[in-house]
Design a protein around this motif. Structure first.
Motif, short mmCIF file in Angstrom:
data_model
loop_
_atom_site.label_atom_id
_atom_site.label_comp_id
_atom_site.label_asym_id
_atom_site.label_seq_id
_atom_site.Cartn_x
_atom_site.Cartn_y
_atom_site.Cartn_z
N ARG A 53 -82.38 -61.00 -39.84
CA ARG A 53 -81.16 -61.82 -39.80
C ARG A 53 -80.74 -62.01 -41.25
NH1 ARG A 53 -78.32 -65.36 -36.53
NH2 ARG A 53 -77.45 -67.17 -37.58
N PHE A 54 -79.46 -61.79 -41.52
CA PHE A 54 -78.97 -61.83 -42.89
C PHE A 54 -77.72 -62.71 -42.95
CE2 PHE A 54 -81.25 -57.98 -42.05
CZ PHE A 54 -82.11 -57.90 -43.12
N VAL A 55 -77.62 -63.48 -44.01
CA VAL A 55 -76.49 -64.40 -44.19
C VAL A 55 -76.01 -64.31 -45.64
CG1 VAL A 55 -75.72 -66.81 -44.04
CG2 VAL A 55 -77.50 -65.98 -42.47
N VAL A 56 -74.70 -64.27 -45.83
CA VAL A 56 -74.10 -64.31 -47.16
C VAL A 56 -73.02 -65.39 -47.13
CG1 VAL A 56 -72.83 -63.05 -48.95
CG2 VAL A 56 -74.50 -61.84 -47.50
N ILE A 57 -73.15 -66.36 -48.05
CA ILE A 57 -72.21 -67.48 -48.11
C ILE A 57 -71.65 -67.53 -49.53
CG2 ILE A 57 -71.91 -69.96 -47.80
CD1 ILE A 57 -74.71 -69.80 -46.29
N GLU A 58 -70.33 -67.64 -49.63
CA GLU A 58 -69.68 -67.75 -50.93
C GLU A 58 -69.34 -69.21 -51.21
OE1 GLU A 58 -66.09 -65.54 -53.27
OE2 GLU A 58 -65.71 -66.13 -51.20
N PHE A 59 -69.62 -69.65 -52.43
CA PHE A 59 -69.27 -70.98 -52.90
C PHE A 59 -68.38 -70.85 -54.12
CE2 PHE A 59 -73.05 -71.76 -50.44
CZ PHE A 59 -72.85 -73.01 -49.88
N PRO A 60 -67.52 -71.83 -54.37
CA PRO A 60 -66.64 -71.76 -55.54
C PRO A 60 -67.41 -71.65 -56.86
CG PRO A 60 -65.88 -73.48 -54.06
CD PRO A 60 -67.22 -73.01 -53.54
N THR A 61 -68.56 -72.33 -56.94
CA THR A 61 -69.35 -72.31 -58.18
C THR A 61 -70.84 -72.32 -57.85
OG1 THR A 61 -69.57 -74.71 -58.38
CG2 THR A 61 -67.59 -73.70 -59.37
N MET A 62 -71.64 -71.98 -58.83
CA MET A 62 -73.09 -72.05 -58.71
C MET A 62 -73.52 -73.49 -58.42
SD MET A 62 -75.73 -70.00 -59.05
CE MET A 62 -77.29 -69.67 -59.80
N GLU A 63 -72.86 -74.43 -59.07
CA GLU A 63 -73.20 -75.85 -58.88
C GLU A 63 -72.96 -76.27 -57.44
OE1 GLU A 63 -71.32 -74.64 -61.46
OE2 GLU A 63 -72.92 -74.88 -62.96
N ASP A 64 -71.87 -75.80 -56.82
CA ASP A 64 -71.61 -76.13 -55.41
C ASP A 64 -72.71 -75.58 -54.51
OD1 ASP A 64 -69.10 -77.54 -55.61
OD2 ASP A 64 -68.11 -75.61 -55.93
N ALA A 65 -73.12 -74.35 -54.76
CA ALA A 65 -74.17 -73.72 -53.95
C ALA A 65 -75.49 -74.47 -54.10
CB ALA A 65 -74.34 -72.26 -54.33
N LEU A 66 -75.85 -74.80 -55.32
CA LEU A 66 -77.10 -75.52 -55.57
C LEU A 66 -77.06 -76.92 -54.96
CD1 LEU A 66 -77.75 -74.41 -59.24
CD2 LEU A 66 -78.99 -73.65 -57.19
N ARG A 67 -75.90 -77.56 -55.08
CA ARG A 67 -75.75 -78.90 -54.50
C ARG A 67 -75.91 -78.85 -52.98
NH1 ARG A 67 -72.54 -80.62 -58.19
NH2 ARG A 67 -70.75 -79.43 -57.51
N CYS A 68 -75.38 -77.81 -52.36
CA CYS A 68 -75.53 -77.64 -50.90
C CYS A 68 -76.99 -77.45 -50.54
CB CYS A 68 -74.69 -76.45 -50.43
SG CYS A 68 -74.77 -76.18 -48.64
N PHE A 69 -77.65 -76.50 -51.20
CA PHE A 69 -79.06 -76.22 -50.89
C PHE A 69 -79.93 -77.46 -51.10
CE2 PHE A 69 -83.38 -74.91 -51.69
CZ PHE A 69 -83.61 -74.03 -50.65
N ASN A 70 -79.70 -78.18 -52.16
CA ASN A 70 -80.52 -79.34 -52.50
C ASN A 70 -80.10 -80.63 -51.80
OD1 ASN A 70 -82.31 -78.00 -54.32
ND2 ASN A 70 -80.65 -77.95 -55.80
N SER A 71 -79.02 -80.58 -51.03
CA SER A 71 -78.54 -81.79 -50.37
C SER A 71 -79.55 -82.31 -49.36
CB SER A 71 -77.20 -81.53 -49.66
OG SER A 71 -77.39 -80.72 -48.51
N LYS A 72 -79.52 -83.60 -49.17
CA LYS A 72 -80.40 -84.26 -48.20
C LYS A 72 -80.17 -83.68 -46.80
CE LYS A 72 -81.66 -88.92 -46.76
NZ LYS A 72 -81.42 -90.37 -46.97
N GLU A 73 -78.91 -83.43 -46.46
CA GLU A 73 -78.57 -82.90 -45.13
C GLU A 73 -79.17 -81.51 -44.92
OE1 GLU A 73 -75.04 -85.44 -46.50
OE2 GLU A 73 -76.25 -83.84 -47.39
N TYR A 74 -79.02 -80.63 -45.94
CA TYR A 74 -79.56 -79.28 -45.78
C TYR A 74 -81.08 -79.31 -45.73
CZ TYR A 74 -80.85 -74.50 -46.09
OH TYR A 74 -81.43 -73.30 -45.81
N GLN A 75 -81.70 -80.07 -46.60
CA GLN A 75 -83.15 -80.16 -46.61
C GLN A 75 -83.68 -80.67 -45.27
OE1 GLN A 75 -85.20 -78.83 -48.98
NE2 GLN A 75 -83.24 -78.03 -49.72
N HIS A 76 -82.98 -81.61 -44.67
CA HIS A 76 -83.37 -82.12 -43.35
C HIS A 76 -83.26 -80.99 -42.30
CE1 HIS A 76 -83.67 -84.54 -39.74
NE2 HIS A 76 -82.51 -84.04 -39.36
#
Length: 101
Positions: A53-76
């Motif tokens: 299974r493969f997924v590719v997601i585009e974010f406006p910036t590296m900071e947005d992508a990192l913020r998403c991955f590290n978010s409390k919601e994603y970690q949960h």
């Protein structure tokens, strides 16, 4: 500069894994992500055939992508797959060619 979150996964327990995938689209949207490819047809050209299974997601910036991955919601949400429902490799890479100066 855009950044891309690339995930490769192997689903072990589809029922538990779905609990994760049901939550993630809303989290990605909240962080301005745009799914470019998710779970579609694929062809492994080289390398191990561990992941299917493969997924590719585009974010406006590296900071947005990192913020998403590290978010409390994603970690949960990720706890569902991290508890044995799947094996995943996640990479976030900034767009462009850093080797060209």
């Amino acid at each position: 500069m855009s950044a891309y979150w690339v995930a490769r996964s192997r689903i072990i327990d589809p029922v538990e894994y779905k609990k994760y995938t049901d939550l993630v689209p809303e989290i990605i949207a909240k962080h301005h992500g745009n799914v470019l490819a998710r779970g579609g047809k694929f062809q492994i050209m080289e390398g191990p055939e561990t992941f299917h299974r493969f997924v590719v997601i585009e974010f406006p910036t590296m900071e947005d992508a990192l913020r998403c991955f590290n978010s409390k919601e994603y970690q949960h949400a990720a706890e569902y797959r991290r508890n044995g429902a799947g094996e995943v490799e996640n990479v976030i890479i900034e767009g462009g060619d850093a080797t060209v100066r």
